[in-house]
Motif scaffolding. Structure first.
Motif, mmCIF file in Angstrom:
data_model
loop_
_atom_site.group_PDB
_atom_site.id
_atom_site.type_symbol
_atom_site.label_atom_id
_atom_site.label_comp_id
_atom_site.label_asym_id
_atom_site.label_seq_id
_atom_site.Cartn_x
_atom_site.Cartn_y
_atom_site.Cartn_z
ATOM 1 N N ASP A 34 0.832 -1.216 0.000
ATOM 2 C CA ASP A 34 0.000 0.000 0.000
ATOM 3 C C ASP A 34 0.864 1.262 0.000
ATOM 4 O OD1 ASP A 34 -2.228 -1.734 0.057
ATOM 5 O OD2 ASP A 34 -1.989 -1.943 2.221
ATOM 6 N N ASP A 35 0.588 2.207 0.904
ATOM 7 C CA ASP A 35 1.375 3.453 0.897
ATOM 8 C C ASP A 35 2.797 3.233 1.391
ATOM 9 O OD1 ASP A 35 -0.771 4.779 -0.055
ATOM 10 O OD2 ASP A 35 -1.382 5.633 1.873
ATOM 11 N N ASP A 36 3.001 2.143 2.120
ATOM 12 C CA ASP A 36 4.323 1.834 2.694
ATOM 13 C C ASP A 36 5.085 0.893 1.754
ATOM 14 O OD1 ASP A 36 6.373 1.608 4.647
ATOM 15 O OD2 ASP A 36 5.479 -0.238 5.418
ATOM 16 N N ARG A 37 5.112 1.232 0.466
ATOM 17 C CA ARG A 37 5.832 0.347 -0.470
ATOM 18 C C ARG A 37 6.883 1.152 -1.209
ATOM 19 N NH1 ARG A 37 1.579 0.291 -5.479
ATOM 20 N NH2 ARG A 37 0.662 2.129 -4.581
ATOM 21 N N THR A 38 7.976 0.491 -1.475
ATOM 22 C CA THR A 38 9.035 1.077 -2.280
ATOM 23 C C THR A 38 9.796 -0.084 -2.921
ATOM 24 O OG1 THR A 38 10.909 2.620 -2.279
ATOM 25 C CG2 THR A 38 10.613 1.310 -0.274
ATOM 26 N N GLY A 39 11.010 0.144 -3.349
ATOM 27 C CA GLY A 39 11.765 -0.938 -3.959
ATOM 28 C C GLY A 39 12.990 -0.400 -4.652
ATOM 29 N N LEU A 40 13.773 -1.318 -5.161
ATOM 30 C CA LEU A 40 15.017 -0.913 -5.817
ATOM 31 C C LEU A 40 15.346 -1.849 -6.976
ATOM 32 C CD1 LEU A 40 18.150 -1.911 -3.732
ATOM 33 C CD2 LEU A 40 15.899 -2.853 -3.307
ATOM 34 N N THR A 41 16.088 -1.312 -7.924
ATOM 35 C CA THR A 41 16.603 -2.100 -9.043
ATOM 36 C C THR A 41 17.912 -2.747 -8.608
ATOM 37 O OG1 THR A 41 15.610 -0.625 -10.632
ATOM 38 C CG2 THR A 41 17.495 -1.895 -11.409
ATOM 39 N N VAL A 42 18.096 -4.024 -8.936
ATOM 40 C CA VAL A 42 19.348 -4.705 -8.580
ATOM 41 C C VAL A 42 19.847 -5.593 -9.717
ATOM 42 C CG1 VAL A 42 18.763 -4.778 -6.101
ATOM 43 C CG2 VAL A 42 18.271 -6.747 -7.542
ATOM 44 N N THR A 43 21.148 -5.789 -9.703
ATOM 45 C CA THR A 43 21.748 -6.829 -10.544
ATOM 46 C C THR A 43 22.262 -7.976 -9.665
ATOM 47 O OG1 THR A 43 23.756 -5.514 -10.477
ATOM 48 C CG2 THR A 43 22.501 -5.428 -12.508
ATOM 49 N N SER A 44 22.087 -7.848 -8.352
ATOM 50 C CA SER A 44 22.794 -8.752 -7.432
ATOM 51 C C SER A 44 22.015 -9.994 -7.026
ATOM 52 C CB SER A 44 23.227 -7.974 -6.186
ATOM 53 O OG SER A 44 22.125 -7.330 -5.596
ATOM 54 N N VAL A 45 20.859 -10.260 -7.655
ATOM 55 C CA VAL A 45 20.104 -11.470 -7.280
ATOM 56 C C VAL A 45 20.852 -12.714 -7.748
ATOM 57 C CG1 VAL A 45 17.992 -12.797 -7.704
ATOM 58 C CG2 VAL A 45 17.856 -10.342 -7.326
ATOM 59 N N SER A 46 20.915 -13.688 -6.880
ATOM 60 C CA SER A 46 21.516 -14.967 -7.241
ATOM 61 C C SER A 46 20.806 -16.091 -6.492
ATOM 62 C CB SER A 46 23.002 -14.933 -6.861
ATOM 63 O OG SER A 46 23.619 -16.137 -7.224
ATOM 64 N N SER A 47 20.706 -17.224 -7.130
ATOM 65 C CA SER A 47 20.138 -18.390 -6.450
ATOM 66 C C SER A 47 21.084 -18.822 -5.336
ATOM 67 C CB SER A 47 19.976 -19.509 -7.477
ATOM 68 O OG SER A 47 19.765 -20.733 -6.829
ATOM 69 N N LEU A 48 20.541 -19.176 -4.181
ATOM 70 C CA LEU A 48 21.375 -19.710 -3.092
ATOM 71 C C LEU A 48 21.245 -21.224 -3.032
ATOM 72 C CD1 LEU A 48 23.146 -19.378 -0.547
ATOM 73 C CD2 LEU A 48 21.051 -18.988 0.749
ATOM 74 N N SER A 49 20.015 -21.718 -3.088
ATOM 75 C CA SER A 49 19.812 -23.165 -2.969
ATOM 76 C C SER A 49 18.443 -23.527 -3.533
ATOM 77 C CB SER A 49 19.924 -23.537 -1.484
ATOM 78 O OG SER A 49 18.858 -24.309 -1.047
ATOM 79 N N ALA A 50 18.323 -24.719 -4.108
ATOM 80 C CA ALA A 50 17.020 -25.162 -4.620
ATOM 81 C C ALA A 50 16.246 -25.914 -3.546
ATOM 82 C CB ALA A 50 17.225 -26.052 -5.843
ATOM 83 N N ASP A 51 16.944 -26.398 -2.525
ATOM 84 C CA ASP A 51 16.279 -27.171 -1.475
ATOM 85 C C ASP A 51 16.882 -26.808 -0.119
ATOM 86 O OD1 ASP A 51 14.750 -28.935 -0.090
ATOM 87 O OD2 ASP A 51 15.930 -30.699 -0.635
ATOM 88 N N PRO A 52 16.288 -25.895 0.650
ATOM 89 C CA PRO A 52 15.019 -25.239 0.337
ATOM 90 C C PRO A 52 15.214 -24.128 -0.683
ATOM 91 C CG PRO A 52 15.888 -24.366 2.388
ATOM 92 C CD PRO A 52 16.832 -25.448 1.956
ATOM 93 N N PRO A 53 14.156 -23.791 -1.444
ATOM 94 C CA PRO A 53 14.300 -22.735 -2.448
ATOM 95 C C PRO A 53 14.657 -21.407 -1.781
ATOM 96 C CG PRO A 53 12.281 -23.975 -2.780
ATOM 97 C CD PRO A 53 12.819 -24.378 -1.444
ATOM 98 N N SER A 54 15.822 -20.888 -2.090
ATOM 99 C CA SER A 54 16.274 -19.662 -1.445
ATOM 100 C C SER A 54 17.197 -18.901 -2.379
ATOM 101 C CB SER A 54 16.972 -19.980 -0.116
ATOM 102 O OG SER A 54 17.905 -20.994 -0.293
ATOM 103 N N LEU A 55 17.231 -17.586 -2.191
ATOM 104 C CA LEU A 55 18.049 -16.729 -3.050
ATOM 105 C C LEU A 55 18.673 -15.629 -2.200
ATOM 106 C CD1 LEU A 55 16.190 -13.999 -3.409
ATOM 107 C CD2 LEU A 55 15.009 -15.364 -5.112
ATOM 108 N N VAL A 56 19.597 -14.906 -2.798
ATOM 109 C CA VAL A 56 20.238 -13.773 -2.122
ATOM 110 C C VAL A 56 20.227 -12.557 -3.054
ATOM 111 C CG1 VAL A 56 21.801 -15.167 -0.708
ATOM 112 C CG2 VAL A 56 22.564 -14.379 -2.941
#
Ligand SMILES: Cc1cc2nc3c(=O)[nH]c(=O)nc-3n(C[C@H](O)[C@H](O)[C@H](O)COP(=O)(O)O)c2cc1C
Length: 172
Positions: A34-56
């Protein structure tokens, strides 16, 4: 053979210049609601693990998204297509848009956590914060993926990339 550079010899400019050679995919990280939303553009997303599904991903702690992320402990990764350079620009703050204004002009929905996800992204991953690892002025955000969707209707054989400080299109 050249001697290796000394450990003290790498300054921030040399580091940045080397990292500019690394091509990356572009995602918009959405945080808040809602009004408390923001965000950012990144290139730094990477998969961490498929089990459990996790990313950084990595976030500068001076970003306006940081306090919202710490408070809400949820976020979403929106993998952008070339049609969404405008979203990448708005979420990087370059045009001056802040908070909810970064969301204007495109369609959003929700999955599990309630964090907005981009309807026409290549893929969206809804996450709960597993751990925040603070280092220097930044943090590594470890997210547990609670929902993931490939937005088939948006699937084109093109991805948005960033290389040497410029947007590029990766085409198969
Ligand atoms: C292509 C691109 C990649 C970026 N990658 C990151 C990143 O991985 N982590 C980060 O903290 N900021 C990154 N940024 C910068 C943030 O998008 C920008 O600092 C942020 O949206 C502005 O913060 P604000 O919300 O305080 O205005 C990147 C910017 C661009 C244009």
């Amino acid at each position: 053979m050249d001697r290796p550079a000394s450990r003290a010899g790498v300054d921030a400019a040399a580091f940045r210049s080397a990292m500019r050679q690394l091509a990356g995919g572009i995602s918009a990280i959405t945080v808040g609601q809602d009004d408390d939303r923001t965000g950012l553009t990144v290139t730094s997303v990477s998969s961490l693990s498929a089990d459990p599904p996790s990313l950084v991903f990595c976030i500068n702690r001076s970003s306006s998204s940081w306090p919202v992320l710490v408070r809400r402990r949820t976020f979403a990764v929106n993998v952008l297509s070339p049609a969404q350079i405008g979203v990448a620009e708005r979420f990087s703050g370059r045009g001056g848009a802040k908070g909810a204004a970064r969301y204007e002009g495109v369609r959003w929905s929700r999955l599990v956590t309630g964090t907005p996800v981009l309807r026409d992204a290549l893929a969206v991953l809804d996450c709960e914060v597993e751990e925040l690892v603070e280092r220097f002025g930044s943090a590594v955000v470890i997210g547990r993926v609670v929902a993931a969707e490939v937005r088939v209707e948006a699937a084109e054989p093109e991805a948005l990339a960033y290389w040497r400080g410029t947007y590029g299109i990766l085409r198969l």
